[in-house]
Design a protein around this motif. Sequence first.
Motif, short mmCIF file in Angstrom:
data_model
loop_
_atom_site.label_atom_id
_atom_site.label_comp_id
_atom_site.label_asym_id
_atom_site.label_seq_id
_atom_site.Cartn_x
_atom_site.Cartn_y
_atom_site.Cartn_z
N LEU A 2 0.83 -1.20 0.00
CA LEU A 2 0.00 0.00 0.00
C LEU A 2 0.87 1.26 0.00
O LEU A 2 1.91 1.29 0.65
N PRO A 3 0.42 2.30 -0.68
CA PRO A 3 1.14 3.58 -0.54
C PRO A 3 0.85 4.18 0.84
O PRO A 3 -0.19 3.89 1.45
N LEU A 4 1.75 4.99 1.31
CA LEU A 4 1.59 5.62 2.62
C LEU A 4 0.27 6.38 2.71
O LEU A 4 -0.42 6.33 3.72
N ALA A 5 -0.11 7.06 1.64
CA ALA A 5 -1.34 7.85 1.64
C ALA A 5 -2.58 7.00 1.93
O ALA A 5 -3.57 7.50 2.48
N ALA A 6 -2.53 5.69 1.63
CA ALA A 6 -3.68 4.81 1.86
C ALA A 6 -3.97 4.61 3.34
O ALA A 6 -5.07 4.21 3.71
N LEU A 7 -2.99 4.94 4.20
CA LEU A 7 -3.19 4.76 5.63
C LEU A 7 -3.82 5.98 6.30
O LEU A 7 -4.14 5.94 7.49
N GLY A 8 -4.00 7.04 5.55
CA GLY A 8 -4.65 8.22 6.10
C GLY A 8 -3.73 9.04 6.98
O GLY A 8 -2.51 8.95 6.90
N LYS A 9 -4.33 9.84 7.86
CA LYS A 9 -3.58 10.78 8.69
C LYS A 9 -3.64 10.47 10.19
O LYS A 9 -3.26 11.29 11.01
N ARG A 10 -4.16 9.29 10.54
CA ARG A 10 -4.13 8.84 11.94
C ARG A 10 -3.69 7.37 11.91
O ARG A 10 -4.51 6.48 11.72
N ILE A 11 -2.40 7.18 12.09
CA ILE A 11 -1.79 5.87 11.89
C ILE A 11 -1.29 5.29 13.20
O ILE A 11 -0.59 5.96 13.95
N VAL A 12 -1.65 4.03 13.45
CA VAL A 12 -1.14 3.30 14.61
C VAL A 12 -0.03 2.37 14.16
O VAL A 12 -0.12 1.76 13.09
N ILE A 13 1.00 2.27 14.97
CA ILE A 13 2.09 1.33 14.70
C ILE A 13 2.23 0.43 15.92
O ILE A 13 2.43 0.90 17.04
N LEU A 14 2.08 -0.86 15.68
CA LEU A 14 2.16 -1.87 16.72
C LEU A 14 3.38 -2.75 16.52
O LEU A 14 3.92 -2.82 15.42
N GLY A 15 3.76 -3.45 17.57
CA GLY A 15 4.83 -4.42 17.47
C GLY A 15 5.57 -4.56 18.78
O GLY A 15 5.42 -3.75 19.69
N ARG A 48 -10.38 5.64 16.27
CA ARG A 48 -9.98 6.92 15.66
C ARG A 48 -8.99 6.75 14.51
O ARG A 48 -8.84 7.64 13.69
N ALA A 49 -8.28 5.64 14.48
CA ALA A 49 -7.21 5.44 13.49
C ALA A 49 -7.78 5.29 12.08
O ALA A 49 -8.92 4.85 11.88
N THR A 50 -6.94 5.65 11.11
CA THR A 50 -7.31 5.50 9.70
C THR A 50 -6.44 4.46 8.99
O THR A 50 -6.70 4.11 7.85
N GLY A 51 -5.41 3.97 9.68
CA GLY A 51 -4.53 2.96 9.10
C GLY A 51 -3.59 2.43 10.16
O GLY A 51 -3.44 3.02 11.23
N GLY A 52 -2.97 1.28 9.87
CA GLY A 52 -2.09 0.68 10.85
C GLY A 52 -0.92 -0.05 10.22
O GLY A 52 -0.97 -0.47 9.06
#
Length: 179
Positions: free
Chosen positions: A2-15, A87-91
């Motif tokens: 996916l392109p970065l833009a597909a994740l929107g402007k509220r992104i969660v990063i887990l791990g 609230r997130a738009t992508g992860g």
Amino acid sequence: MLPLAALGKRIVILGPSNAGKSTLVVAIANRLDIPVFHLDQFRHLPNTDWQVRPDDEFAALHDAAILGESWVMEGNYSRLMPQRFARATGGILVTSNHWLRFGRYLKRTLINRKDRAGHLEGTKDSIKWSMIEWVLIKTRNSHVKYGRVLRESGLPAIECHTAKALNDLYEAWDLPVPH
């Protein structure tokens, strides 16, 4: 991918710990010009040796941050995931071999750079047996849980399960490569 833009402007990063979440969150925040949040900085008190902040204060900091129009936030803290994912738009899930993560833990602790992404203000990191156990044993397979949570969220998502996959992500999104 996916392109970065597909994740929107509220992104969660887990791990799991030392997988590269903090470095990635800063690179993405700089690319998108949006606020960055490290949940460990909310959870722990500055100017301490990672002393835990009271639960209600931590939750209040977290909940205030996710109300923003845009952000990229790294960290897990499962009990706060429901409101974060609402609230997130992508992860993004970032993980790698537990021995690599252990090596990163030792490096970051021994070098102790104050400008390290996710560094707790006023803290001098020290090697702790509890953290060694956390990296090598307790969170060894946590990527399975986090991957499931991310997939079940229904959000646009990317999973990087190796250091090579993470490096490929940096290249594909033209992010500055960490040193």
